[in-house]
Design a protein around this motif. Sequence first.
Motif, mmCIF file in Angstrom:
data_model
loop_
_atom_site.group_PDB
_atom_site.id
_atom_site.type_symbol
_atom_site.label_atom_id
_atom_site.label_comp_id
_atom_site.label_asym_id
_atom_site.label_seq_id
_atom_site.Cartn_x
_atom_site.Cartn_y
_atom_site.Cartn_z
ATOM 1 N N GLN A 189 0.815 -1.211 0.000
ATOM 2 C CA GLN A 189 0.000 0.000 0.000
ATOM 3 C C GLN A 189 0.840 1.249 0.000
ATOM 4 O O GLN A 189 0.902 1.970 0.999
ATOM 5 C CB GLN A 189 -0.811 0.021 1.293
ATOM 6 N N ARG A 215 -5.706 -8.235 -2.665
ATOM 7 C CA ARG A 215 -5.356 -7.864 -1.294
ATOM 8 C C ARG A 215 -4.230 -6.847 -1.255
ATOM 9 O O ARG A 215 -3.321 -6.907 -2.087
ATOM 10 C CB ARG A 215 -4.905 -9.108 -0.512
ATOM 11 N N GLN A 216 -4.294 -5.946 -0.271
ATOM 12 C CA GLN A 216 -3.204 -5.004 -0.083
ATOM 13 C C GLN A 216 -2.689 -5.116 1.335
ATOM 14 O O GLN A 216 -3.409 -5.575 2.209
ATOM 15 C CB GLN A 216 -3.710 -3.589 -0.345
ATOM 16 N N TYR A 217 -1.463 -4.719 1.538
ATOM 17 C CA TYR A 217 -0.899 -4.766 2.885
ATOM 18 C C TYR A 217 -0.031 -3.539 3.104
ATOM 19 O O TYR A 217 0.525 -2.986 2.158
ATOM 20 C CB TYR A 217 -0.094 -6.052 3.093
ATOM 21 N N PRO A 218 0.082 -3.089 4.380
ATOM 22 C CA PRO A 218 0.870 -1.880 4.654
ATOM 23 C C PRO A 218 2.349 -2.114 4.345
ATOM 24 O O PRO A 218 2.839 -3.234 4.505
ATOM 25 C CB PRO A 218 0.680 -1.663 6.159
ATOM 26 N N GLN A 222 5.878 -8.095 6.873
ATOM 27 C CA GLN A 222 6.569 -9.322 6.458
ATOM 28 C C GLN A 222 5.814 -10.552 6.930
ATOM 29 O O GLN A 222 6.285 -11.669 6.791
ATOM 30 C CB GLN A 222 7.994 -9.342 7.004
ATOM 31 N N PRO A 226 -1.651 -14.672 6.113
ATOM 32 C CA PRO A 226 -3.075 -14.604 5.786
ATOM 33 C C PRO A 226 -3.332 -14.468 4.285
ATOM 34 O O PRO A 226 -4.244 -15.101 3.750
ATOM 35 C CB PRO A 226 -3.560 -13.355 6.536
ATOM 36 N N ARG A 233 -6.386 -21.282 -0.744
ATOM 37 C CA ARG A 233 -7.775 -21.758 -0.797
ATOM 38 C C ARG A 233 -8.404 -21.509 -2.156
ATOM 39 O O ARG A 233 -9.198 -22.302 -2.643
ATOM 40 C CB ARG A 233 -8.615 -21.052 0.276
ATOM 41 N N LEU A 249 10.405 -11.408 -0.542
ATOM 42 C CA LEU A 249 11.003 -12.608 0.047
ATOM 43 C C LEU A 249 10.000 -13.323 0.950
ATOM 44 O O LEU A 249 9.877 -14.550 0.915
ATOM 45 C CB LEU A 249 12.260 -12.246 0.839
ATOM 46 N N PHE B 2 -10.501 -22.719 7.546
ATOM 47 C CA PHE B 2 -10.242 -21.294 7.440
ATOM 48 C C PHE B 2 -9.954 -20.668 8.802
ATOM 49 O O PHE B 2 -8.949 -19.998 9.000
ATOM 50 C CB PHE B 2 -11.461 -20.649 6.775
ATOM 51 N N ASP B 5 -6.669 -21.631 10.402
ATOM 52 C CA ASP B 5 -5.607 -20.883 9.712
ATOM 53 C C ASP B 5 -5.427 -19.506 10.321
ATOM 54 O O ASP B 5 -4.320 -19.089 10.661
ATOM 55 C CB ASP B 5 -6.007 -20.657 8.236
ATOM 56 N N SER B 9 -2.281 -18.419 12.673
ATOM 57 C CA SER B 9 -1.303 -17.440 12.179
ATOM 58 C C SER B 9 -1.298 -16.211 13.075
ATOM 59 O O SER B 9 -0.255 -15.594 13.292
ATOM 60 C CB SER B 9 -1.553 -17.085 10.710
ATOM 61 N N LEU B 13 2.019 -14.936 15.109
ATOM 62 C CA LEU B 13 2.473 -13.561 14.936
ATOM 63 C C LEU B 13 2.521 -12.855 16.285
ATOM 64 O O LEU B 13 3.476 -12.132 16.597
ATOM 65 C CB LEU B 13 1.520 -12.839 13.981
ATOM 66 N N TYR B 17 5.580 -10.994 18.287
ATOM 67 C CA TYR B 17 5.514 -9.634 18.836
ATOM 68 C C TYR B 17 5.945 -9.633 20.303
ATOM 69 O O TYR B 17 6.716 -8.779 20.739
ATOM 70 C CB TYR B 17 4.092 -9.078 18.742
ATOM 71 N N LEU B 214 12.729 -13.279 8.893
ATOM 72 C CA LEU B 214 12.529 -11.901 8.438
ATOM 73 C C LEU B 214 13.739 -11.427 7.644
ATOM 74 O O LEU B 214 14.867 -11.784 7.937
ATOM 75 C CB LEU B 214 12.301 -10.956 9.617
ATOM 76 N N THR B 215 13.467 -10.608 6.623
ATOM 77 C CA THR B 215 14.536 -9.944 5.892
ATOM 78 C C THR B 215 14.862 -8.672 6.650
ATOM 79 O O THR B 215 13.958 -7.956 7.049
ATOM 80 C CB THR B 215 14.050 -9.594 4.482
ATOM 81 N N GLU B 254 -4.544 -8.668 14.151
ATOM 82 C CA GLU B 254 -4.012 -8.477 12.811
ATOM 83 C C GLU B 254 -4.502 -9.579 11.865
ATOM 84 O O GLU B 254 -4.944 -9.298 10.751
ATOM 85 C CB GLU B 254 -2.478 -8.461 12.879
ATOM 86 N N ALA B 258 -7.020 -9.112 8.699
ATOM 87 C CA ALA B 258 -6.617 -9.502 7.351
ATOM 88 C C ALA B 258 -7.626 -10.473 6.753
ATOM 89 O O ALA B 258 -7.921 -10.429 5.557
ATOM 90 C CB ALA B 258 -5.234 -10.130 7.384
ATOM 91 N N ALA B 259 -8.188 -11.358 7.575
ATOM 92 C CA ALA B 259 -9.078 -12.385 7.049
ATOM 93 C C ALA B 259 -10.488 -11.847 6.797
ATOM 94 O O ALA B 259 -11.116 -12.189 5.798
ATOM 95 C CB ALA B 259 -9.138 -13.562 8.012
ATOM 96 N N LEU B 261 -11.651 -8.343 7.354
ATOM 97 C CA LEU B 261 -11.862 -6.963 6.906
ATOM 98 C C LEU B 261 -11.044 -6.708 5.651
ATOM 99 O O LEU B 261 -11.518 -6.872 4.545
ATOM 100 C CB LEU B 261 -11.461 -5.987 8.015
ATOM 101 N N SER B 263 -6.621 -6.690 4.541
ATOM 102 C CA SER B 263 -5.254 -6.800 5.040
ATOM 103 C C SER B 263 -4.558 -5.443 5.062
ATOM 104 O O SER B 263 -3.557 -5.268 5.734
ATOM 105 C CB SER B 263 -4.464 -7.804 4.206
ATOM 106 N N GLY B 264 -5.110 -4.476 4.332
ATOM 107 C CA GLY B 264 -4.522 -3.141 4.354
ATOM 108 C C GLY B 264 -4.808 -2.390 5.638
ATOM 109 O O GLY B 264 -4.207 -1.370 5.921
ATOM 110 N N LEU B 265 -5.782 -2.896 6.426
ATOM 111 C CA LEU B 265 -6.181 -2.174 7.634
ATOM 112 C C LEU B 265 -5.515 -2.699 8.891
ATOM 113 O O LEU B 265 -5.828 -2.245 9.994
ATOM 114 C CB LEU B 265 -7.704 -2.270 7.808
ATOM 115 N N THR B 266 -4.604 -3.687 8.756
ATOM 116 C CA THR B 266 -4.042 -4.327 9.947
ATOM 117 C C THR B 266 -3.401 -3.322 10.897
ATOM 118 O O THR B 266 -3.640 -3.367 12.100
ATOM 119 C CB THR B 266 -2.987 -5.375 9.554
#
Lengths: 405, 291
Positions: A189, A215-218, A222, A226, A233, A249, B2, B5, B9, B13, B17, B214-215, B254, B258-259, B261, B263-266
């Motif tokens: 995004q 789908r978009q992600y901030p 990483q 999801p 699926r 990656l 679903f 999953d 996840s 995550l 954190y 993680l990179t 989060e 993502a599932a 709503l 994934s851009g709003l996480t």
Amino acid sequence: MTTRLTPSRRAVVGGIAATTLAAPYVRAQAGAVKIGFSISKTGPNAGGANVTTLPNYQLWLKETNDAGGLKLPGGQRRMVEFVEYDDRSQSEEAVRNIERLVNQDKVDLLFPPWGTAMNLAVAPSFNRGGFPHLASTFFVERQPELVQRWNNMFLFLDRPSTAITALTDLLATLKDKGLGNTVALASVQDQFGLELVSAARAGIAKAGFQVVMDRQYPPGTQDLAPIISEAVRLKPDMFLAFSYPPDTLALTEQARIGGLNPKVFYTAVGTAFPLYKQRFGANAEGVMGIGGVDVTNPKIRDYIARHNRIVGREPDRWASTTTYSTLEVLSQAIERVGLDKAAIIKDIGANSFETILGTIKFDKNQRVDQWWVGQWQQGEFVALAPTKVGGTKAPVFPKPAWPTA
Amino acid sequence: MFLVDVILSGLILGGIYALVAMGLSLQYGVARIMNLAYGEFTIAGSFAAYLLFSASGLSPILALAVAMPLSFALNWFIYRLLMTPLVRRAKSPGALEVDSILATFGLLFVVQGIMLVVFGGSYVSYSYLAVPVDIIGSTVALNRLLAAGIAVAIALGLTLFLMRTRIGTAVRAVSVNPAAAPLVGIDTTTYAAFAFALGGALVAGSGVLVSMFLTFNAAMGVVFTMKALIVVIMGGVGNIFGALVAGLILGLAEALTAAFLDSGLTLAVNFALFLGILLVKPTGLFGKAAR
């Protein structure tokens, strides 16, 4: 009023630079060509700048000075020295740096910073000073309007829509070979991801494909499990991600672990990085991405070898090669017309240049004909499309399933 | 499956954190040093793991045994040399907070600068234990699962240590009331240094573990500092168990966002949750009453 007793950071950096450059500096003292640039050595942009931009500036400097200096008309040569500042990935800082390079350091020429936003931020300063602005990591849809306003700017990357057209045209040719028509899209995004994905939606519809996931992600995310689970699926025929290196990656890793095996797997920036091959090895086979080069071209092979030798690692196969080509174009123009900035701008706009990427020429300050889709094939990131540019290979299709670890 | 999953996840995550945040909880909660260079130490741990792995093929799990004691010692010295003078001259906890923020802000650039000189600014990434594991029909990466599992183990172990042992009780006493702790014979400075160093060992450990998937690059520390700060403040400063719960809540939120709503709003949902909790409980989920 208190007197500052501590040396400023610039003085320290300058001192260090002066010491390290001392040897060539003495030789070239009479008239070294001063080239200045502002680059993100720290902050979020450091990753990109350190892979694609800075190593090529250093490579070019070393090669130019080792050859006796920058060639000018009449066979005269002048040594080159760099004046460089860190912009800490902040555009205000980049603008301040450029102003300082122009007004205080009185540089002869400027090299551009890394990234679209940074190039956009400093473009007015380049223009005001009449400096040629050869942007290689700059990528926006409204380029034609920009070059009308800033005729000193040369854009080495075409527009997002051109990149997408190359991709969707390629995908359309795979329809006969059994590619279905469902597409899963993922995008980062920010301006880069948004421009590419909006162009992609239109291009995909035009090619007669159907988007089943979008789908978009901030930026900086990483943890993409999801998104990949959803794609697993939906079992799309194509998975296209407009991503940046860390997420490129992460998406690939997650796709491998989740067993997402579409016929086409495409990730954007970072796919062409040597890091990608190092991380995924044989798993990279068949992955498509942005960029690509003609590996049969001896000039490219030679460039990769030199980069490896002097920088100590391999260049990436998109922005690095493009950045290096900007320096080749600039040197060739200077060889013809000297250091007069207006003359350089005129020369670049009017002529064509032989570079590691083949012949480069400009149409209204925009480079035409370049590779947009590449693919990992047997350890090399080869160009696939557009085929009219030449030097492309046939795609590996369908992408082999991820080998089980 | 679903829902499995999504929840799995999210929990993984969240565990990651919590892992990243627990060291800061000790450093900020007990030693009262708001360590802005925290994320830099995470990255330093990641680089250490990468070096050991690429140079000698040492597994990141074994690298923990090298990185954590080393970081413990280093952070002990940092506390004794750099922080103790600040602690001595601070007239109030507030003053110490401001001073430590300024001092560690400087430390951030020192550590980052060293890493930039040594490793350059390029991205680094390697692959270790990136194998799928099947849990109730859902596929997860072994390295992430392991990191989250270790986070839970550390949180529970540390909580037990703080609640049940003499040293732990002393550490809590310093955390609750550093002015009164000496009255019962607790050497505040030594225990604060111990807590800061222990936090340092945890941060290096988390850096080693996250480097498996993680990179990262030398300039990325601030990302970890921010994440850790949110988790620590939401869980209650100085409360390890609180950090675990807060981490899990954020991770789950989060994944659910993502599932169901977008994934851009996480990030937006995470910050909304953070603000909401602070409005209801200003000292965090498990925080002490305001001092």
